[in-house]
Structures are given as C-alpha cells and as structure tokens.
Design an enzyme around this catalytic site. Structure first.
Site, PDB file in Angstrom:
ATOM      1  N   LYS A  40       0.848  -1.201   0.000  1.00 47.46           N
ATOM      2  CA  LYS A  40       0.000   0.000   0.000  1.00 47.46           C
ATOM      3  C   LYS A  40       0.877   1.242   0.000  1.00 47.46           C
ATOM      4  CE  LYS A  40      -1.789   2.788   3.118  1.00 47.46           C
ATOM      5  NZ  LYS A  40      -1.782   4.033   2.334  1.00 47.46           N
ATOM      6  N   GLY A  88       6.020   5.078   9.487  1.00 44.46           N
ATOM      7  CA  GLY A  88       4.946   6.044   9.696  1.00 44.46           C
ATOM      8  C   GLY A  88       5.087   6.702  11.051  1.00 44.46           C
ATOM      9  N   SER A  89       3.958   7.168  11.573  1.00 44.47           N
ATOM     10  CA  SER A  89       4.012   7.895  12.842  1.00 44.47           C
ATOM     11  C   SER A  89       4.016   6.926  14.031  1.00 44.47           C
ATOM     12  CB  SER A  89       2.793   8.807  12.966  1.00 44.47           C
ATOM     13  OG  SER A  89       1.642   8.018  13.142  1.00 44.47           O
ATOM     14  N   GLY A 125       2.072   3.329  14.540  1.00 43.27           N
ATOM     15  CA  GLY A 125       2.850   2.155  14.935  1.00 43.27           C
ATOM     16  C   GLY A 125       2.255   1.449  16.140  1.00 43.27           C
ATOM     17  N   GLU A 128       9.174   1.613  11.710  1.00 42.32           N
ATOM     18  CA  GLU A 128      10.161   2.697  11.669  1.00 42.32           C
ATOM     19  C   GLU A 128       9.342   3.969  11.851  1.00 42.32           C
ATOM     20  OE1 GLU A 128      12.439   5.428  11.369  1.00 42.32           O
ATOM     21  OE2 GLU A 128      12.168   5.264   9.209  1.00 42.32           O
ATOM     22  N   CYS A 144      12.606  11.291   8.490  1.00 42.05           N
ATOM     23  CA  CYS A 144      12.630  10.775   9.872  1.00 42.05           C
ATOM     24  C   CYS A 144      13.969  11.108  10.497  1.00 42.05           C
ATOM     25  CB  CYS A 144      12.455   9.273   9.889  1.00 42.05           C
ATOM     26  SG  CYS A 144      10.984   8.759   9.055  1.00 42.05           S
ATOM     27  N   GLU A 163       7.888  15.727  17.238  1.00 42.78           N
ATOM     28  CA  GLU A 163       8.300  15.690  15.836  1.00 42.78           C
ATOM     29  C   GLU A 163       7.431  16.646  15.021  1.00 42.78           C
ATOM     30  OE1 GLU A 163       7.740  12.015  13.527  1.00 42.78           O
ATOM     31  OE2 GLU A 163       9.774  12.310  12.771  1.00 42.78           O
TER      32      GLU A 163
HETATM   33  C1  UN1 Z   1      13.378   8.478   6.275  1.00 45.24           C
HETATM   34  O1  UN1 Z   1      13.266   9.685   6.371  1.00 45.24           O
HETATM   35  O2  UN1 Z   1      12.494   7.721   6.752  1.00 45.24           O
HETATM   36  O3  UN1 Z   1      19.330   8.624   5.893  1.00 45.24           O
HETATM   37  C2  UN1 Z   1      14.444   7.797   5.527  1.00 45.24           C
HETATM   38  C3  UN1 Z   1      18.516   9.275   5.249  1.00 45.24           C
HETATM   39  C4  UN1 Z   1      17.889   8.633   4.033  1.00 45.24           C
HETATM   40  C5  UN1 Z   1      16.654   7.869   4.418  1.00 45.24           C
HETATM   41  C6  UN1 Z   1      15.675   8.607   5.278  1.00 45.24           C
HETATM   42  N1  UN1 Z   1      18.854   7.757   3.423  1.00 45.24           N
HETATM   43  O4  UN1 Z   1      18.201  10.406   5.548  1.00 45.24           O
END
Ligand code: UN1
Length: 499
Positions: free
Chosen positions: A178, A231-232, A236, A253, A287, A388
């Site tokens: 998805k 996701g958030s 999660g 993650e 992230c 965040e």
């Molecule tokens: C993300 O934002 O979930 O290390 C991944 C990094 C990228 C991947 C980020 N290679 O910032």
C-alpha cells in the site's frame, strides 16, 4: 508543466490491473503547484482480501524459485531503475515535491538496495556447526515466511518501498503493497518496473487507498503474517495492537527528534553546512532530519548567526527547477501543523530568529511552502524540542559541555539519528557509545544513511527491528535449525555422551 497529464491508474492484483471493487477513486496532486497527477482506486478491505489471496497462492511457487534467480530479477529491476532514474526523479519532484538532486538520491537509494539484495540471492547465509554427537550434522537456514504487508510513507516514495519489498522478495516472500496516498504514482511506477523486471503475477500486488481502509485491512488480515510500516508513532502503536492477536511479526520505523551537537572545538563552517542540509533538506521531512541543534556555549552565538545567514539565502520553489534549494511540504495539513509549531514555540518563549511563516509570492501560493525556520533560546523541555514537527523547523539549545550535550540529545522519547561535530577523538568516541540512537554521525549531519547498514532507531522510534543491511534478512525470514543424524542409531542430545 503537465508532462504527465492526469492519468487514471489501477490496482495490481494477481498479475492483473483492476479497479477498486467499489469503483471509487481519489486524486493525487502536486504539492508544488496543485497540478493533477493521477486518479487512483480508493480501495477497501475487499480489494485487500483479493490481493492477499493472490499473494498467498503465488507464495507457494515463489518460495521454491532458487534465491539466485529471484536475485537476478532484482538486478534487472536495478537496471530498469537506472535507465528511468531521471524520468522517475522528475515525477518525484512533481508528486512528492522534493528537489531534483534529492529525488535522484531517493531513486539511487533504491538502485543500491536492488543490487545489494540481488546479491543476497547468492548468499542468504546460514550456519553449519559441529554436533555434540558423533555422525550428526547441524545447520541453520533462512526460510521465507509468507505474505508481507508493506505500508510506506510519502517522504521517500521509491527508496522506502525498496527497503521493504526487495529484501522481502529475495528471501522468497510475496507482497501486498500500500503506497502512501500522497505519492501513489511513484508506488505504481515502482511496481510497474518490478513487473517488467520479471516478478511473476501475484508475487507483488499493489492496493491503493487510505490507511484507515487499506492499511488496516492488511494489518488485520489473517493471511498476512508479516507487517512492515514506516509512519508515525501513533500508527505504529495501533498497528502493534491490531496485529497482536495473531502474533504477527511487525517491523516499525517511526518518528525522530534528531539532534546535532556542535562542541566548541568543531569546524564551524562544516557544522553550519551539515545542519542546513539535515534541517532543511527535503524541507525537514525526513525521519532522520535534524530538528534540534545542541551548541556548546563558546560557539553558540557564532553558529547561530552563521545558520540564520545561510538559511535566509535558501531559495524556495518547485523542486524540478535546478536552482531551488527547498521545495514544498507535502500537503495543506502538514503546512498547518508546521505553522502551529511556530506559534507553540513563540508561546513557549523561544526566540524566532528567521522564517516562521508560510511562503508566498512568485507562484508559491499555488503550493505548500514554508520558510526555513530557526528558533533560538530553546529549552530542551519545550514542545518544539520534544515533538516531531516533520518540517523545516530547527531549535537551538545552548549547553555548557559534552556531558550536558549528550544528556539533552538523549532527553527525548525517540532515538533514530544523532550527530556530533568535534575535533576531539575522545569526545567523538564517548558520543558513539552514549548517544541513545540507532544511528550516530561524527562530523556529518543526521541524514544520509547507506543501504548496506542497518537502519532504524531505539526507544519510541521502533520496536527493535531494523531494515536495510543484513538486519533486513532477519526480519523477512525465519530461522530453521536442521539436525541430520547419519549414525544409524537413535542418539539423544544432552543425554548420550560420546564415550
Ligand atoms: C526516512 O526519512 O524515513 O538517511 C528515511 C537518510 C535517508 C533515508 C531517510 N537515506 O536520511
């Protein structure tokens, strides 16, 4: 510039392109200028059930395809991605908004992963080990698990699907995918290339639609034993609860509140560059983005003025123009959330040094643009230093020494990426040991992970699993231990001795 035209797309289930059972659709539009990108099926649990059934059937053949053959399909996929890298990057600048050099990096990350996981087809190593009994052979092998539910975000619309789908496939699993509703065209393109590379019908299925309908239906479906989600934190937690009754394997993650520490002995110019790239690259929507700078008191003022000067030079605009530094944020809700944190920061008593507003003029009103924003005088406990924001906002926190810096860096619920700028090797090694995060950079910002190392975080960033690197194989396989007794008699472990 409508290079695409607003095309209508379908789901891909059991090797066939099909509409949603309901016949309903949703639109994908560009965050850069509102242009229509495509129309997609708004799917439901019924579509997910069909996709899972197809993936379950396909699994019985796919698991028996020799792993090196599965790997060869990934090599072809890598070649196709390489050939189409520019085209997909242009599409990404439109559908997701990131600037072209970063879009190319996103695609490159998937190419890297395809080659890396393609090579795993000829490794997928297990162990052989001596037996405690004579004339007996012991080994462990990796085995696929079944249907993997893949739920991906919009911020790395090609790279993140590659982290999940490619290892899942090389290990012999099948997939129900998805893609995020903000970037469905890129998810669709990813699957098209997998098909062209030779992935058989039913092995990868794509079902478009929202998390509440499609995502949830994947998570609760009894024939999907493995779920991987980026996701958030809130999503999660919900996914973990929904998957608990069936003891599913869940990889998560989630968020980050990553900090860059700058000590008095740091190369300041390098630190400024690293902070700008980590805080405002991808408009702060990684992230791994840095949303806190922890500066030692001797350099705090100089660092702050350097950062503000450079941030004010960044050019906002559409991602596909080569001179743009910072593209739009993903949608209106994101823009509003980011701006609400500016208000929160001001109310908390932080000093707004630059930015803090929605950008307008020069065509920017057509999209969702936010000025790179820097707060000074930030207290580590303020909400802008704890929550965040997922946008181009960074807060500077002043500390007196490396101990306080590490304490402040760790003083959050997340633990994804971390960084320290220092020329003192002793302090660098202390940071490597003591920063509570899945990733630590020395003399570099918080972004830029490479695919052959484990990726993920501690504390509320995840649930202990990692993606990428060899760690991905651990999530997408189950270990089987095999004992072969060729003595011709019944030997009892722990009971029979060899004398
Ligand atoms: C993300 O934002 O979930 O290390 C991944 C990094 C990228 C991947 C980020 N290679 O910032």
């Amino acid at each position: 510039m409508a290079i695409l035209g607003a095309k209508t797309f379908q789901n891909y289930i059991g090797g066939e392109w099909v509409d949603a059972a309901s016949g309903e659709t949703f639109e994908s539009t560009s965050p850069a200028n509102g242009e229509a990108i495509g129309t997609f099926p708004r799917s439901s649990a019924e579509d997910v059930a069909r996709a899972v059934a197809a993936a379950k059937t396909a699994y019985e053949d796919w698991r028996l395809v020799p792993a090196p053959r599965r790997g060869e399909i990934l090599f072809r996929f890598a070649q196709l991605l390489t050939e189409q890298k520019e085209d997909i990057s242009q599409l990404m600048a439109r559908e997701m908004g990131k600037v072209l050099p970063e879009a190319r990096g996103d695609v490159q990350e998937a190419i890297d992963m395809a080659y890396y996981m393609g090579g795993e087809g000829r490794r997928l190593f297990g162990q052989t080990t001596p037996s405690e009994l004579p004339d007996k052979f012991n080994m462990s092998v990796r085995q696929p698990i079944g249907v993997v539910g893949v739920i991906t975000p919009w911020n790395f619309p090609i790279a993140i699907p590659s982290w999940k789908i490619l290892p899942a496939l090389v290990c012999g699993n099948t997939v129900v995918f998805k893609p995020a509703t903000d970037t469905p065209t890129l998810g669709e393109r990813f699957v098209e290339l997998l098909i062209e590379a030779g992935v058989p019908g039913g092995v990868v299925n794509v079902v478009h639609g929202g998390g509440g309908e499609v995502g949830n239906a994947i998570v609760i479906h009894p024939d999907v034993p493995v779920i991987t989600l980026t996701g958030s934190r809130e999503t999660g937690v919900q996914v973990t609860k929904d998957a608990a009754d069936r003891l599913k394997h869940v990889h998560l993650e989630l968020g980050g509140k990553n900090a860059i520490i700058v000590l008095d002995d740091a190369d300041l110019e390098l630190a400024v560059e690293g902070i700008l790239w980590s805080a405002f690259g991808t408009s702060g929507q990684r992230c791994t983005a840095a949303s806190r700078v922890i500066a030692q008191e001797g350099v705090c003022d100089e660092l702050t003025s350097g950062l503000v000067d450079e941030a004010e030079k960044l050019r906002l605009g559409v991602g596909w123009e080569e001179d743009t530094d910072v593209g739009p944020v993903i949608n209106k809700a994101a823009l509003e959330k980011i701006h609400s944190y500016t208000t929160i920061g001001k109310d908390e008593g932080a000093t707004l040094l630059t930015g803090g507003e929605v950008a307008s003029g020069d065509g920017l009103d057509k999209g969702f643009y936010y000025r790179p924003t820097i707060f000074g005088d930030v207290d580590p406990e303020m909400r802008i230093a704890q929550e965040e924001i997922f946008g181009p906002t960074v807060g500077i926190i002043k500390v007196s020494d490396v101990d306080e810096a590490i304490r402040v860096s760790n003083g959050i619920k997340y633990g994804l990426s971390s960084s320290i700028f220092t020329r003192d090797v002793n302090k660098a090694f202390r940071a490597m040991r003591d920063l509570k995060a899945g990733i630590t950079y020395i003399n570099a910002g918080t972004i830029g992970a490479e695919v052959h190392l484990p990726f993920g975080g501690v504390k509320d960033t995840g649930n202990g699993h990692r993606e990428a690197g060899q760690a991905a194989l651990d999530f997408f396989t189950e270990w089987k231990s095999i004992y072969v007794d060729y003595s011709g008699r019944l030997q009892k472990a722990q009971i029979d001795t060899s004398d």
